[in-house]
Motif scaffolding. Structure first.
Motif, short mmCIF file in Angstrom:
data_model
loop_
_atom_site.label_atom_id
_atom_site.label_comp_id
_atom_site.label_asym_id
_atom_site.label_seq_id
_atom_site.Cartn_x
_atom_site.Cartn_y
_atom_site.Cartn_z
N GLY A 1 30.86 -12.41 62.24
CA GLY A 1 30.13 -11.69 61.21
C GLY A 1 29.80 -10.27 61.62
N PRO A 2 29.17 -9.49 60.74
CA PRO A 2 28.83 -8.11 61.04
C PRO A 2 27.83 -8.01 62.19
CG PRO A 2 28.66 -8.54 58.68
CD PRO A 2 28.82 -9.86 59.35
N ALA A 3 28.00 -7.00 63.03
CA ALA A 3 27.15 -6.85 64.22
C ALA A 3 25.69 -6.65 63.84
CB ALA A 3 27.66 -5.68 65.06
N THR A 4 25.43 -5.89 62.77
CA THR A 4 24.04 -5.63 62.36
C THR A 4 23.35 -6.93 61.94
OG1 THR A 4 24.62 -3.40 61.63
CG2 THR A 4 22.56 -4.33 60.80
N ALA A 5 24.06 -7.74 61.16
CA ALA A 5 23.49 -9.02 60.73
C ALA A 5 23.28 -9.94 61.92
CB ALA A 5 24.41 -9.68 59.70
N ASN A 6 24.20 -9.93 62.86
CA ASN A 6 24.06 -10.78 64.05
C ASN A 6 22.84 -10.38 64.87
OD1 ASN A 6 26.27 -12.39 63.50
ND2 ASN A 6 27.69 -11.11 64.66
N ARG A 7 22.59 -9.07 64.97
CA ARG A 7 21.41 -8.63 65.71
C ARG A 7 20.15 -9.09 65.01
NH1 ARG A 7 17.49 -5.05 65.74
NH2 ARG A 7 16.66 -4.39 67.78
N ASP A 8 20.12 -9.03 63.68
CA ASP A 8 18.94 -9.47 62.94
C ASP A 8 18.70 -10.97 63.14
OD1 ASP A 8 18.60 -6.91 62.00
OD2 ASP A 8 19.58 -7.27 60.07
N ILE A 9 19.77 -11.75 63.12
CA ILE A 9 19.63 -13.20 63.34
C ILE A 9 19.10 -13.45 64.75
CG2 ILE A 9 20.93 -15.35 63.61
CD1 ILE A 9 22.81 -14.31 61.39
N ALA A 10 19.65 -12.75 65.73
CA ALA A 10 19.22 -12.93 67.12
C ALA A 10 17.75 -12.56 67.29
CB ALA A 10 20.10 -12.09 68.05
N LEU A 11 17.30 -11.52 66.58
CA LEU A 11 15.91 -11.10 66.67
C LEU A 11 14.99 -12.16 66.06
CD1 LEU A 11 13.93 -8.88 67.51
CD2 LEU A 11 14.22 -7.87 65.24
N ARG A 12 15.42 -12.75 64.94
CA ARG A 12 14.60 -13.80 64.32
C ARG A 12 14.51 -15.02 65.23
NH1 ARG A 12 17.32 -12.20 59.51
NH2 ARG A 12 18.71 -14.02 59.59
N ARG A 13 15.57 -15.32 65.93
CA ARG A 13 15.53 -16.45 66.87
C ARG A 13 14.58 -16.16 68.03
NH1 ARG A 13 21.97 -17.75 66.49
NH2 ARG A 13 21.84 -19.32 64.84
N ALA A 14 14.61 -14.93 68.53
CA ALA A 14 13.69 -14.56 69.62
C ALA A 14 12.25 -14.67 69.14
CB ALA A 14 14.00 -13.15 70.11
N GLU A 15 11.99 -14.25 67.91
CA GLU A 15 10.64 -14.35 67.36
C GLU A 15 10.24 -15.82 67.17
OE1 GLU A 15 11.26 -11.97 63.90
OE2 GLU A 15 10.58 -10.10 64.87
N ALA A 16 11.20 -16.66 66.79
CA ALA A 16 10.91 -18.09 66.63
C ALA A 16 10.53 -18.71 67.97
CB ALA A 16 12.12 -18.81 66.04
N VAL A 17 11.21 -18.30 69.04
CA VAL A 17 10.86 -18.80 70.37
C VAL A 17 9.46 -18.34 70.76
CG1 VAL A 17 11.42 -18.67 72.83
CG2 VAL A 17 13.25 -19.00 71.15
N ARG A 18 9.14 -17.07 70.48
CA ARG A 18 7.80 -16.58 70.82
C ARG A 18 6.73 -17.38 70.08
NH1 ARG A 18 6.01 -10.35 70.05
NH2 ARG A 18 6.57 -10.81 67.88
#
Length: 517
Positions: free
Chosen positions: A452-469
């Motif tokens: 998928g697009p790199a920008t969307a992938n970064r957003d998904i990764a950020l949401r996962r990091a926030e979910a872990v926090r």
């Protein structure tokens, strides 16, 4: 009723000590409150009885017990049944029982009943009186879960996560969700390792080819760069946890089924010995059992490769990790049982786990200087959507920090953390509560696969990091968050661990890492 403290709550069947069902009467000291029924269990502190009101649990310190089934409160001996994986029951759990006994001034005596059953009796070193008996039934993960569902086990040893059908049967039996934090935990880490004879020239294999080998689609070593000879296949037994993990984690993602003619073995060491005897054999064994066999490196078409090692298993960078689980029913274990389970999470137990040949879960810090290969891979594999500026931002952000061996991953197609990651949340939360990272910066860093697009992938990764926090903050109830700094960031697909051309590679790349300064 206030005289019967913690008085009454709905409970599930069978406790740490199974008493013959007999009538008892529990009476408050002043004689004004009386409960009669069938004694179902006693854990040293609480009675569980069947009454006209249903199953009730009563604090033993607030009542007097009368009847033939009343236990001896003065010389109470806790009894705890342990069932499941022979791999865990053969070495790891006995080592932990003995370590627990040594640390708590108990002597541990082992009594072998037969090939599948043995008992550990813990006695007070000073008085010599027994305080607990751990009854072990070592067989398979399947049998461990069957014993749990039949209320014949207090602790289940499993080399795989509970399967959906078993999870549902546990719910139907009134046992609740067996994947909750207080019902399951990762005791130690292992891995599924493809092995060959040291004389075999093949030294690496892709996960896709590994699945094809055991599906029978690749049947000759010449197709893997070896000799012109048929491949002999060896696996752990189909009912063992490791054998089922092979089916779930290797064959499942490839949508493959096992070929006929695979030789199955009840013990992991038997797989290793069979491979050592045959230069044209391949097997999948536990990391702890590989011995003199040669472990194959997992590789991919993009050139990335990962070998099974203590560090790569602990971080879950190696894609075929196999957590070793303990599952607990929704009933109160005797106090000494709860103390043993608490011990298994402590630093002393981690030493025992390492000495037993398995991978412990004690967090370790890996300097950025020791991870140069990862950043080199990031540069060489960067596609057109990963800019030089983003790579530089990642390097600047992480420079001077160290990566913890604690990682977080999610179930496929879900925002739910996987089993090992749920255990890692509890581990990190306890460390924060104990002040281990006071005055330090913790950075939860999200990464993604390249689909998928790199920008969307970064957003998904950020949401996962926030979910872990959020999960860590919820679990660390007593931590003082003013004493440390915990932030999140994400770099999407900029730091891949494996090739994106397979489900295994994409799963390895979707992760949240923990970095500290």
């Amino acid at each position: 009723m206030a005289l019967i403290r913690a008085a009454i709550f709905a409970a599930l069947s069978f406790w740490g000590i199974a008493c013959f069902a007999q009538d008892v009467t529990l009476t408050s000291p002043d004689g004004q409150v009386e409960l009669s029924g069938t004694l179902l269990g006693f854990d040293g502190e609480f009675y569980r009885i069947e009454t006209v009101y249903g199953e009730l649990t009563v604090d033993g310190s607030g009542v007097l017990c009368e009847g033939p089934a009343c236990p001896n409160l003065q010389d109470f001996v806790a009894e705890i049944s342990v069932s499941g994986s022979s791999t865990m029951g053969a070495v790891l759990m006995p080592a932990l029982i003995e370590g627990f006994a040594l640390r708590n001034n108990y002597t541990a005596a082992r009594d072998i009943v037969d090939a599948r059953n043995f008992t550990y009796t813990l006695s007070d070193t000073d008085s010599g009186k027994p305080v607990a008996r751990f009854y072990f039934h070592v067989s398979t993960t399947d049998e461990g879960f069957a014993d749990l569902l039949a209320n014949d086990a207090d602790i289940v040893m499993a080399l795989r996560e509970i399967r959906p059908d078993e999870r549902q049967r546990a719910r139907d039996a009134g046992m609740g969700d067996m994947t909750e934090a207080n019902r399951s935990r990762v005791l130690a880490l292992d891995a599924m390792v493809p092995i060959v004879s040291p004389s075999n020239p093949v030294d690496r294999i892709s996960p896709q080819d590994l699945a094809s080998v055991f599906a029978g689609r690749i049947a000759n070593w010449v197709d893997l760069g070896g000799a012109d000879a048929p491949i002999a296949l060896h696996l752990p037994g189909a009912r063992t946890g490791l054998g089922q993990s092979v089916e779930d984690e290797i064959m499942g993602p490839a949508r493959s089924t096992f070929a006929e003619g695979i030789e199955r073995h009840d013990r992991g060491l038997d797989v290793v010995n069979a491979v050592l005897r045959d230069p044209f054999a391949i097997g999948i064994a536990s990391y702890a059992d590989t011995g003199d066999a040669r472990a194959l490196t997992l590789t991919g078409a993009c050139g990335f490769s990962l070998s099974a090692a203590r560090g790569t298993i602990k971080t879950e960078d190696y894609p075929l990790t196999a957590p070793m689980f303990l599952y607990l029913p929704a009933r109160r274990l005797p106090k000494i049982g709860r103390e043993f389970l608490a011990f298994t999470r402590g630093p002393s137990a981690q030493v025992v786990i390492r000495r037993a040949g398995f991978v412990d879960q004690a967090p370790e810090e890996v300097s950025i200087n020791d991870q140069g290969y990862r950043f080199a891979n990031a540069v060489t594999s960067a596609g057109p959507e990963v800019s030089l500026e983003e790579l530089q931002r990642m390097t600047r952000t992480l420079y001077g920090m160290a990566r913890l061996t604690t990682s977080f991953r999610f179930e496929a197609g879900s925002v739910r953390l996987d089993a090992q990651s749920r255990s890692n949340v509890q581990q990190l939360a306890r460390a924060l509560e104990q002040g281990k990272y006071d005055a330090r910066q913790i950075l939860l860093v999200g990464f993604s696969d390249g689909d998928g697009p790199a920008t969307a992938n970064r957003d998904i990764a950020l949401r996962r990091a926030e979910a872990v926090r959020r999960a860590v903050e919820t679990a660390a109830q007593t931590a003082n968050f003013e004493r440390f700094q915990m932030d999140v960031d994400a770099f999407g697909e900029a730091l891949p661990m494996a090739c994106d051309d397979s489900a295994w590679g994409r799963q390895a790349n979707r992760r949240v890492e923990v970095w500290v300064r």
